[in-house]
Scaffold this active site. Structure first.
Site, short mmCIF file in Angstrom:
data_model
loop_
_atom_site.label_atom_id
_atom_site.label_comp_id
_atom_site.label_asym_id
_atom_site.label_seq_id
_atom_site.Cartn_x
_atom_site.Cartn_y
_atom_site.Cartn_z
N GLU A 252 -51.10 -12.91 -66.46
CA GLU A 252 -50.98 -12.57 -65.03
C GLU A 252 -50.85 -13.84 -64.17
OE1 GLU A 252 -54.16 -9.86 -64.02
OE2 GLU A 252 -53.26 -8.25 -65.19
N TYR B 163 -47.52 -4.32 -63.79
CA TYR B 163 -48.44 -3.26 -64.23
C TYR B 163 -47.91 -2.53 -65.47
CZ TYR B 163 -51.81 -3.15 -60.27
OH TYR B 163 -52.82 -3.40 -59.37
N HIS C 74 -57.44 -6.49 -57.16
CA HIS C 74 -57.15 -6.38 -58.60
C HIS C 74 -57.70 -7.62 -59.27
CE1 HIS C 74 -54.97 -6.07 -62.41
NE2 HIS C 74 -54.74 -7.37 -62.26
N LYS D 269 -55.13 -6.66 -52.26
CA LYS D 269 -54.08 -5.64 -52.19
C LYS D 269 -53.69 -5.31 -50.74
CE LYS D 269 -55.21 -3.38 -56.59
NZ LYS D 269 -55.41 -2.05 -57.24
N ASN E 45 -57.98 0.22 -53.51
CA ASN E 45 -59.30 -0.32 -53.90
C ASN E 45 -59.41 -1.82 -53.65
OD1 ASN E 45 -57.68 -1.14 -56.01
ND2 ASN E 45 -58.97 -0.31 -57.64
P1 CMP Z 1 -56.27 -2.27 -60.74
O1 CMP Z 1 -57.48 -3.00 -61.16
O2 CMP Z 1 -55.32 -2.96 -59.86
O3 CMP Z 1 -55.48 -1.77 -62.04
C1 CMP Z 1 -54.64 -0.64 -62.04
C2 CMP Z 1 -54.81 0.20 -60.81
O4 CMP Z 1 -54.39 1.54 -60.92
C3 CMP Z 1 -56.28 0.31 -60.45
O5 CMP Z 1 -56.75 -0.93 -59.98
C4 CMP Z 1 -56.26 1.46 -59.45
O6 CMP Z 1 -56.05 1.00 -58.12
C5 CMP Z 1 -55.03 2.26 -59.86
N1 CMP Z 1 -55.36 3.62 -60.32
C6 CMP Z 1 -54.94 4.75 -59.75
N2 CMP Z 1 -55.40 5.82 -60.42
C7 CMP Z 1 -56.15 5.36 -61.44
C8 CMP Z 1 -56.90 5.97 -62.48
N3 CMP Z 1 -56.99 7.30 -62.61
N4 CMP Z 1 -57.55 5.18 -63.36
C9 CMP Z 1 -57.47 3.81 -63.26
N5 CMP Z 1 -56.76 3.17 -62.28
C10 CMP Z 1 -56.11 3.94 -61.38
#
Ligand code: CMP
Length: 136
Positions: A129, A52, A118, A12, A115
């Site tokens: 995906e 998403y 993904h 990311k 984070n």
């Molecule tokens: P990712 O695995 O990319 O999938 C969806 C993303 O939403 C997740 O990582 C997080 O970076 C983001 N996100 C933000 N807030 C939340 C939340 N409360 N719960 C889950 N994902 C979240």
């Protein structure tokens, strides 16, 4: 039972911006993943919204899509046995503060939004995906 699978991984914007691409790829390779395909791209917000869309009802959807489209990302097709599950284990919990030692998000994640990586959450979504980014 082990089965050879492919999964989609995204490094990311927060991790690309901090030049963590190589360190994160080493973690994948050391865990037995082959990087079959990869490209560095920046996507439009509309593409992030499409990618998403499973999260479209969530309160964080708009920020999430703005964030994924805010800078360059690295998208990769990873292969190994049980790739979907093993990638999720290697990434660690979605929120880096809950992630275990030795995981990518524990090491590099900044927040639940930033984070660092993904990964597909199921084999079915992995196919969708991978097609999303690599359909020729
Ligand atoms: P990712 O695995 O990319 O999938 C969806 C993303 O939403 C997740 O990582 C997080 O970076 C983001 N996100 C933000 N807030 C939340 C939340 N409360 N719960 C889950 N994902 C979240």
């Amino acid at each position: 039972m082990s089965k050879l699978e492919q999964t989609l991984s995204i490094i990311k914007p927060d991790a690309v911006e901090r030049n963590l691409e190589n360190e994160i790829k080493v973690m994948f390779k050391n865990d037995g993943f082959l990087i079959l395909k990869e490209k560095k791209i920046q996507i439009e917000k509309s593409e992030a919204e499409n990618f998403y869309k499973v999260h479209q009802t969530k309160p964080f959807y708009n920020d999430l899509c703005s964030y994924l489209s805010s800078g360059p990302i690295i998208v990769m097709v990873l292969e190994r046995n049980n790739a979907v599950l093993r990638n999720r284990e290697l990434m660690g919990a979605t929120n880096p503060k809950d992630a275990k030692e030795g995981t990518i998000r524990k090491k590099y994640g900044i927040s639940i939004d930033k984070n660092s990586v993904h990964g597909s959450d199921s084999l079915e979504n992995a196919k969708i995906e991978i097609d999303f980014f690599f359909k020729d």
